[in-house]
Design an enzyme around this catalytic site. Structure first.
Site, PDB file in Angstrom:
ATOM      1  N   ILE A  80       0.854  -1.191   0.000  1.00  0.00           N
ATOM      2  CA  ILE A  80       0.000   0.000   0.000  1.00  0.00           C
ATOM      3  C   ILE A  80       0.887   1.237   0.000  1.00  0.00           C
ATOM      4  CG2 ILE A  80      -1.799   1.301   1.205  1.00  0.00           C
ATOM      5  CD1 ILE A  80      -2.794  -1.342   0.158  1.00  0.00           C
ATOM      6  N   SER A 100       2.090   4.675   0.952  1.00  0.00           N
ATOM      7  CA  SER A 100       1.905   5.159   2.325  1.00  0.00           C
ATOM      8  C   SER A 100       1.029   6.405   2.425  1.00  0.00           C
ATOM      9  CB  SER A 100       3.263   5.419   2.974  1.00  0.00           C
ATOM     10  OG  SER A 100       3.994   6.395   2.254  1.00  0.00           O
ATOM     11  N   LYS A 101       1.096   7.321   1.447  1.00  0.00           N
ATOM     12  CA  LYS A 101       0.238   8.504   1.543  1.00  0.00           C
ATOM     13  C   LYS A 101      -1.223   8.112   1.408  1.00  0.00           C
ATOM     14  CE  LYS A 101      -0.568  13.192  -0.097  1.00  0.00           C
ATOM     15  NZ  LYS A 101      -0.148  14.270  -1.038  1.00  0.00           N
ATOM     16  N   CYS A 105      12.338   8.496  -0.810  1.00  0.00           N
ATOM     17  CA  CYS A 105      11.072   8.058  -1.386  1.00  0.00           C
ATOM     18  C   CYS A 105      11.224   7.876  -2.894  1.00  0.00           C
ATOM     19  CB  CYS A 105       9.981   9.076  -1.079  1.00  0.00           C
ATOM     20  SG  CYS A 105       8.410   8.741  -1.914  1.00  0.00           S
ATOM     21  N   ASP A 157      14.131   9.118   3.828  1.00  0.00           N
ATOM     22  CA  ASP A 157      13.590   8.115   4.746  1.00  0.00           C
ATOM     23  C   ASP A 157      14.740   7.659   5.639  1.00  0.00           C
ATOM     24  OD1 ASP A 157      11.011   8.088   3.573  1.00  0.00           O
ATOM     25  OD2 ASP A 157      11.701   6.710   2.022  1.00  0.00           O
ATOM     26  N   HIS A 161      10.483   1.677   1.395  1.00  0.00           N
ATOM     27  CA  HIS A 161      11.089   0.964   2.525  1.00  0.00           C
ATOM     28  C   HIS A 161      11.159  -0.545   2.281  1.00  0.00           C
ATOM     29  CE1 HIS A 161       9.329   4.676   4.029  1.00  0.00           C
ATOM     30  NE2 HIS A 161       9.933   4.566   5.194  1.00  0.00           N
ATOM     31  N   GLU A 162      10.018  -1.116   1.888  1.00  0.00           N
ATOM     32  CA  GLU A 162       9.945  -2.560   1.696  1.00  0.00           C
ATOM     33  C   GLU A 162      10.936  -3.025   0.630  1.00  0.00           C
ATOM     34  OE1 GLU A 162       5.623  -1.022   2.290  1.00  0.00           O
ATOM     35  OE2 GLU A 162       7.492  -0.329   1.391  1.00  0.00           O
ATOM     36  N   ARG A 174       6.340   8.961   9.146  1.00  0.00           N
ATOM     37  CA  ARG A 174       5.965  10.089   8.297  1.00  0.00           C
ATOM     38  C   ARG A 174       4.454  10.052   8.146  1.00  0.00           C
ATOM     39  NH1 ARG A 174       8.446  10.257   2.532  1.00  0.00           N
ATOM     40  NH2 ARG A 174      10.332  10.810   3.679  1.00  0.00           N
TER      41      ARG A 174
END
EC number: 1.7.1.13
Length: 282
Positions: free
Chosen positions: A82, A84-85, A189, A196, A228-229, A257
């Site tokens: 998903i 993130s925003k 990002c 990040d 990140h993932e 964040r």
């Protein structure tokens, strides 16, 4: 197929305060996995993405605001992640929505997220959703990742894009079991380029990994644009292929964040997930 550029990242967004699961924006994991040599459903790792939401609120049936924390456990087997925003905007859509109790909130979160995470796949599954109410806030701990600190090493760093050639292991000596930690992980990002910040823990058994090279390798993510993932899976695969350990796990905890933190965990062998306990920087 959704792409990161189609998401709300880096764009001005309207904040919807009535329940709207359509705000969730799933992105397929496959394209980035193909870059690191992971094809199809036969993955060389297990694990999950552990999310924490610090800004969840809704109204009870009398219109009184309720607040809670939420721990999410998203299996790495989901075909999508998903963005993130969109996750943040979706959670904000609960703000002026009247719901009976936390159990109803939990059920909607689990249903909506599972649908988005498995969208487009014949396989379906569930996710973990744990709501932490006000009465349990004092039980939420702060704890640092355990392990030998790589950051103690005085190394010269010159590479700021992922450089797996920095990774080496000594296969001439007896195997070891070690847990190593660094707080110097930084990436950007994928879409906006915003920084990040994270801490990473590496547990392994096998030929001893050169610690200076490992630290330089982790620092080499500093100007790299990836979610990140995706960064954690890249770290796992680079160590797995370059150092050839018998067992390996990589666990990163990124600073929050938009009221969310994301903490991916990948391991070569099935087992218990780490506890989703925040660090001081989170």
């Amino acid at each position: 197929m959704n792409t990161p550029e189609q998401s709300q990242l880096g764009k001005s967004s309207a904040y919807i305060d009535q329940y709207a699961p359509s705000l969730l924006f799933p992105l397929p994991r496959a394209p980035k996995r193909e870059e690191i040599g992971v094809q199809g459903s036969q993955m060389p790792f297990f694990g999950a993405d552990l999310w924490t939401a610090f800004e969840l609120s809704w109204l009870n049936l009398r219109g009184k605001p309720q607040v809670a924390l939420v721990h999410f456990t998203i299996p790495c087997e989901t075909p999508n992640l998903i963005e993130s925003k969109s996750f943040k905007l979706y959670l904000n859509s609960f703000n002026n929505t009247r719901l009976a109790d936390a159990a109803e909130v939990q059920a909607r979160l689990r249903t909506d997220l599972a649908e988005a995470l498995w969208r487009g796949s014949e396989q379906k599954g569930s996710i973990g959703v744990k709501i932490i109410g006000l009465d349990r806030f004092d039980q939420e701990m702060v704890q640092e990742l355990d392990g030998l600190l790589l950051d103690r090493l005085d190394v010269e760093c010159t590479q700021y894009q992922p450089a797996p050639e920095l990774l080496h292991a000594n296969h001439e000596e007896a195997p070891v079991t070690e847990t190593l930690v660094s707080h110097l992980l930084k990436s950007n990002c994928l879409v906006t380029g915003q920084p990040d910040w994270g801490s990473v823990q590496i547990r392994y058994s096998g030929a001893q990994i050169d610690q200076e090279g490992l630290l330089q390798y982790l620092v080499s993510f500093r100007n790299h644009n990836e979610f990140h993932e995706q960064c954690v899976e890249r770290i796992f695969m680079d160590i797995w292929t370059r150092c050839r350990p018998l067992k390996l796990s990589v666990y990163a905890r990124y600073t929050r964040r938009g009221g969310l933190d994301i903490n991916p965990f990948r391991t070569s062998h099935p087992g218990a997930l780490p506890a989703n306990v925040r660090s001081a920087r989170q």
